[in-house]
Design an enzyme around this catalytic site. Structure first.
Site, mmCIF file in Angstrom:
data_model
loop_
_atom_site.group_PDB
_atom_site.id
_atom_site.type_symbol
_atom_site.label_atom_id
_atom_site.label_comp_id
_atom_site.label_asym_id
_atom_site.label_seq_id
_atom_site.Cartn_x
_atom_site.Cartn_y
_atom_site.Cartn_z
ATOM 1 N N ASP A 432 -10.873 8.646 32.363
ATOM 2 C CA ASP A 432 -9.767 9.377 32.985
ATOM 3 C C ASP A 432 -10.044 9.511 34.479
ATOM 4 O O ASP A 432 -11.115 9.141 34.967
ATOM 5 C CB ASP A 432 -9.684 10.768 32.312
ATOM 6 C CG ASP A 432 -8.381 11.488 32.598
ATOM 7 O OD1 ASP A 432 -7.414 10.846 33.030
ATOM 8 O OD2 ASP A 432 -8.334 12.716 32.391
ATOM 9 N N GLU A 435 -8.312 6.831 39.324
ATOM 10 C CA GLU A 435 -7.425 6.187 40.311
ATOM 11 C C GLU A 435 -8.147 5.835 41.609
ATOM 12 O O GLU A 435 -7.680 4.893 42.276
ATOM 13 C CB GLU A 435 -6.244 7.113 40.618
ATOM 14 C CG GLU A 435 -5.280 7.257 39.464
ATOM 15 C CD GLU A 435 -5.855 8.036 38.278
ATOM 16 O OE1 GLU A 435 -6.729 8.894 38.511
ATOM 17 O OE2 GLU A 435 -5.431 7.781 37.149
ATOM 18 N N ASP A 565 -0.155 12.039 32.522
ATOM 19 C CA ASP A 565 0.133 13.452 32.324
ATOM 20 C C ASP A 565 1.617 13.748 32.440
ATOM 21 O O ASP A 565 2.112 14.226 33.444
ATOM 22 C CB ASP A 565 -0.661 14.295 33.309
ATOM 23 C CG ASP A 565 -2.147 14.131 33.051
ATOM 24 O OD1 ASP A 565 -2.501 13.654 31.965
ATOM 25 O OD2 ASP A 565 -2.935 14.470 33.943
HETATM 26 C C1 LIG Z 1 0.859 19.960 37.649
HETATM 27 C C2 LIG Z 1 -0.180 19.817 36.585
HETATM 28 O O1 LIG Z 1 -0.188 20.477 35.586
HETATM 29 N N1 LIG Z 1 -1.057 18.913 36.810
HETATM 30 C C3 LIG Z 1 -2.132 18.669 35.943
HETATM 31 C C4 LIG Z 1 -1.954 17.388 35.259
HETATM 32 O O2 LIG Z 1 -3.072 17.055 34.547
HETATM 33 C C5 LIG Z 1 -4.240 16.934 35.290
HETATM 34 C C6 LIG Z 1 -5.332 16.535 34.351
HETATM 35 O O3 LIG Z 1 -5.315 15.189 34.063
HETATM 36 C C7 LIG Z 1 -4.552 18.223 35.967
HETATM 37 O O4 LIG Z 1 -5.625 18.027 36.826
HETATM 38 C C8 LIG Z 1 -3.379 18.663 36.784
HETATM 39 O O5 LIG Z 1 -3.600 19.952 37.295
#
Ligand SMILES: CC(=O)N[C@H]1CO[C@H](CO)[C@@H](O)[C@@H]1O
Ligand SMILES: *[C@@H]1O[C@H](CO)[C@@H](O)[C@H](O)[C@H]1NC(C)=O
Ligand SMILES: *[C@@H]1O[C@H](CO)[C@@H](O)[C@H](O)[C@H]1NC(C)=O
Ligand SMILES: *[C@@H]1O[C@H](CO)[C@@H](O)[C@H](O)[C@H]1NC(C)=O
Length: 884
Positions: A432, A435, A565
């Site tokens: 994960d 990037e 996500d």
């Molecule tokens: C906006 C939000 O909830 N972002 C989250 C999305 O997921 C990642 C984990 O992969 C979090 O780091 C972010 O805060």
């Protein structure tokens, strides 16, 4: 959270500041040499430099290779060979077979001054690519090339994105720059980069047959691809990159239809890895499971709900302070976790997958850091210290996956922590944040308070061994020296304020002297390759299972992918279908799926039920949610529990159908999931369809897509169709002109999904659910599924014919040669007295499993609604025929 208005303004400014194209001189062709299968020439700047965003490169080289009859390679590079090109060991180039330009399906032609080129389909003269609308621009930090296209072209690909499957054709921009992208926003760059598009032409009006071609730009550079219309109304697609070269592979497609282009692209990007059989099972994950006792309850509650669960996943919760290769001593004690995996998962035929992130905690007494630092595996800052940023564990360093010692270090850490004899015996890994995601937004991120740790760690470090003789400027494609690697003047429309924000600084140098500026989009690909090879060291004869968030062209050689996500919304439920189509059919990425029921936000019961059902028809099927989201395991709502139980049961009957599709993809790039137009390329009604999809070439899935609705309207192309669930022929009047028609289905229950079998298909189904095998009941794991017999469903077409295939092996061996079966089924309603099924092929897989029933839908030839069955026992270790 994100300063969106400001971003929009910035990207407007970057466009506005560009000098008009007309001031750029383009290039002039000289020294042309050509043979039957190639052409090489020099390109020289044809006038005064325009230096739009950096310096024009005066001398270029053009290389054209007719690689195969269907693949044309056109490379425009700097003559000195210093401009960065993707390292061949990261993305191997396909070998040229030196096809003849006389017989090749694509023709290359050019204009000499100013230089432009065309790619034409030889058989029809159709111009597929034509760069004459504007001069080629090739600068040190900015490249532009525009191709003319027919009006309103049907374009697909250029992911990763969450936009429509068929791309918008006016005022549209695709930015490729791998980035953490919570909520998978539309019109923005997401986690991966796939600089390939397919263009489909109906042939309408020209009298020619429909045809599809593909264009792959082998470039890892950050870029904006504009699709639009010029002031004079001319349609174009335009590449604007901040580096790299123009390295195009043109793919001609072929008579067998659009899937030929998918195969031709797979031949360039690399064939997808074959997945283990078990990975098609249902997976459950959640960020925020508080402890091991809770995880055990999830397993028990799935079991109590009668929903088959194949694999449990561990998000960063299992870690001690979010450190890779550690377990939380209180919440997930190592010995207890180990025992749980051994007894309660493996002991019951279940699997376990854990997450790893690339950010390694920067702390002198942390083993993985210490050993990595000793080997010099981490990226370095300007002053020679380890380059640092912020990730889940706090201050971190990042592995330089290009350094050979990094793979050794990573493999050793994985072998040690995941030692089956005394470590956590995982069945696969999930990588994960690659990037790479950096929680630092800018250069001021790390506070001076952290300087103390920095110095103490710094002194422990040995000098990094280097590739002595190589440096930028050596004609090795390592990247031009003297560029502004941090703030290039052309600003791609990254959704964060700058190239380096929330990722690794682009001015960081890799082991081989290339820089993150040029290799950013390859970070996850190289991490995937190293992780895949570590898993192979751990189990040399088994197929590794790896899941990655960030990808590039070719990542499917190593890892499955999920769509990141997303949000627990109907909108993202719909987006998952578009993403599935793009990844599977265009991006050469068969093993994909979304976080079922959504990652962020609170899943609603009905939406989660719909998604549980839809997910069961996507290759990778995992329910996963964020720490901030409420629990969304399928058993938590009655409606979802019921829907999921049925959905998984159906999926498990079809597991070998999916598996056979994955096998096909890994063999020659045939996509597992396809859009309608792949099978009905002449039917213009299919070109924009992106709320329905085909699994293989036999099943059309038409989920309800409107919020909270029980009605769905979808397009049913011409042909004979049967309801997958009721086996009834779908009464369907062929529209005028022999096309299909739009069907509306009402009263679709929360546990239902309209799925149709395409007439002409044969489906092998396992008797793995309670209804189909009352003796054994529902198969609760894929291991159980594999012991179940088959029934064969024959769905004849209008001519009373059908075909299908089945691939069988042990489900996990890396090399199954000699121990696999590839079975072709054929049905002919005119053979025997009332039709005959024939099974032929190669039969190397030893199995007790049999075919015990053959069901022919319709009435075989004349298309009635009845079905006919023959029961019996036909072994799968040799061919057989069944007469009706
Ligand atoms: C906006 C939000 O909830 N972002 C989250 C999305 O997921 C990642 C984990 O992969 C979090 O780091 C972010 O805060
Ligand atoms: C194609 O031509 C190149 C250059 O002449 C040669 O090196 C290569 O071996 C040839 N490949 C094949 C498959 O003939
Ligand atoms: C499992 O089910 C029990 C009984 O319904 C419930 O009390 C418990 O909260 C559930 N736990 C989890 C993790 O789902
Ligand atoms: C990259 O550029 C930033 C901003 O100018 C600077 O702070 C940093 O030291 C540079 N890093 C390297 C490795 O050159």
């Amino acid at each position: 959270m994100m300063p969106k208005p400001v971003l929009a303004l910035l990207s407007l400014l970057s466009i506005a500041s560009a000098a008009p194209l007309a001031t750029c001189p383009g290039y002039r062709v000289t020294n042309v040499q050509s043979g039957d299968s190639y052409l090489v020439a020099d390109l020289t700047l044809a006038g005064t430099s325009c230096n739009l965003y950096s310096q024009d490169i005066t001398n270029l080289r053009l290389t054209v290779e007719y690689q195969t009859d269907t693949r044309l390679h056109v490379l425009i590079s700097d003559r000195e060979q210093n401009v960065y090109q993707i390292q061949d060991n990261i993305l191997p180039r396909p070998a040229s077979q030196n096809a003849s330009s006389q017989t090749a399906h694509l023709r290359f032609s050019y204009e000499a001054n100013p230089f432009s080129f065309k790619v034409t389909r030889a058989s029809t003269g159709d111009v597929l690519f034509d760069t004459s609308p504007s001069p080629l621009i090739f600068e040190t930090q900015y490249l532009r090339l525009r191709t003319r296209l027919p009006p309103n072209p049907n374009l697909y690909g250029l992911g990763e994105h969450s936009d429509s499957f068929r791309l918008p054709t006016d005022g549209y921009k695709r930015t490729l720059w791998n980035s953490e992208a919570p909520y998978i926003p539309q019109n923005q760059n997401l986690y991966g980069s796939h600089p390939v598009y397919f263009e489909h032409r109906s042939g309408g009006g020209t009298g020619s047959a429909p045809a599809t071609h593909g264009v792959f730009l082998r470039s890892a550079a950050g870029m904006d691809i504009m699709i639009g219309r010029s002031d004079s109304g001319e349609q174009y697609l335009e590449y604007n990159t901040i580096g790299g070269v123009f390295d195009f592979y043109f793919l001609a497609g072929g008579a067998a239809g659009p899937e030929e282009v998918s195969k031709q692209y797979a031949a360039v990007a690399g064939l997808p890895a074959m997945m283990p059989y078990w990975s098609l099972g249902f997976h459950q994950c959640k960020y925020g499971w508080p402890d091991l006792a809770h995880v055990k309850q999830v397993v028990a509650n799935y079991s109590a709900a009668g929903i088959p669960l194949e694999a449990m996943w561990g998000d960063i919760d299992y870690m001690d302070n979010k450190l890779d290769f550690s377990t939380d001593p209180v919440r997930y004690p190592r010995d207890q976790l180990r025992e749980f995996v051994q007894d309660e998962l493996h002991g019951k035929g279940l699997r376990y997958v854990q997450i790893l992130d690339p950010g390694i905690r920067y702390k002198s007494d942390y083993g993985p850091f210490k050993r990595g630092a000793e080997k010099g595996v981490f990226l370095k800052a300007a002053d020679g210290s380890w380059y640092r940023g912020l990730q889940w564990p706090g201050e971190v360093v990042w592995p330089d996956w290009i350094a050979p010692q990094t793979k050794e270090w990573w493999t050793t850490e994985i072998l040690t922590f995941y030692d089956p004899n005394n470590g956590i015996d995982v069945d696969g890994l999930w990588i994960d944040m690659n990037e790479a995601s950096n929680m630092c937004a800018d250069t001021t991120c790390l506070s001076s308070a952290q300087e103390t740790t920095r110095r103490s760690v710094h002194t422990n470090q040995r000098p990094l061994p280097s590739l002595a003789a190589r440096a930028p400027g050596d004609g090795q494609h390592l990247g031009l020296p003297n560029r502004d690697l941090f703030s290039p003047q052309y600003r791609i429309s990254n959704h964060y304020p700058s190239l380096s924000s929330r990722t690794l600084f682009t001015n960081v140098t890799n082991f081989d002297t290339t820089t993150q500026y040029d290799t950013h989009n390859l970070y996850a690909l190289t991490m995937s390759s190293s992780s895949h090879s570590a898993l192979l060291s751990r189990s040399p004869t088994k197929r590794p299972f790896l899941l990655t968030r960030s990808t590039f062209s070719g990542s499917s050689r190593f890892a499955a992918h999920w769509f990141g996500d997303n949000f627990s919304s109907w909108a993202d439920y719909r987006a998952s279908i578009r993403q599935l189509l793009s990844f599977s059919a265009v991006h050469n990425y068969p093993m994909v799926g979304s976080d079922v029921c959504g990652f962020n936000g609170q899943a609603q019961e009905r939406m989660c039920a719909r998604w549980a059902v839809l997910g069961a028809w996507q290759p990778f099927y995992r329910n996963h949610a964020d720490v901030s989201a409420s629990d969304q395991e399928f058993y938590r709502w009655e409606v979802v529990k019921d829907a999921a139980r049925k959905a998984v049961a159906v999926r498990y009957r079809l597991l070998d159908y999916f598996y056979t599709g994955l096998y096909g993809a890994s063999k020659d790039g045939t996509p597992l999931v396809r859009p309608l137009w792949f099978l009905w390329p002449e039917d213009e009604n299919t070109y924009g369809a992106d709320t329905q999809f085909l699994v293989g070439d036999g099943l059309l899935v038409n989920p309800v897509v409107e919020d909270d609705s029980q009605t769905v309207s979808f397009y049913l192309p011409e042909g004979v169709w049967y309801d997958f669930f009721s086996h009834k022929r779908v009464d369907h009047q062929t529209g005028h002109g022999g096309g299909g028609q739009t069907i509306t289905v009402e009263g679709v229950g929360w546990d239902q999904i309209p799925v149709y079998i395409r007439g002409g298909s044969i489906l092998p189904l396992r008797l793995s659910d309670a209804s189909s095998d009352s003796e054994k009941g529902q198969a609760m794991t894929t291991k159980e599924v594999r012991t179940r017999n088959f029934e064969i469903i024959v769905a004849p077409d209008a001519n009373g014919k059908a075909s299908g295939r089945l691939y069988l092996d042990d489900g996990e061996s890396l090399d199954s040669s000699g121990r696999e079966s590839e079975i072709e089924f054929g049905w002919d309603g005119s053979l025997g007295s009332q039709g005959r099924l024939e099974a032929r092929g190669t039969f190397g897989y030893e199995t007790e499993v049999k075919v015990v029933r053959v069901v022919v839908l319709g009435d075989g030839v004349n298309g009635g609604s009845g079905e006919r069955k023959v029961e019996g026992s036909w072994g799968l270790m040799g061919g057989f025929t069944v007469d009706f």
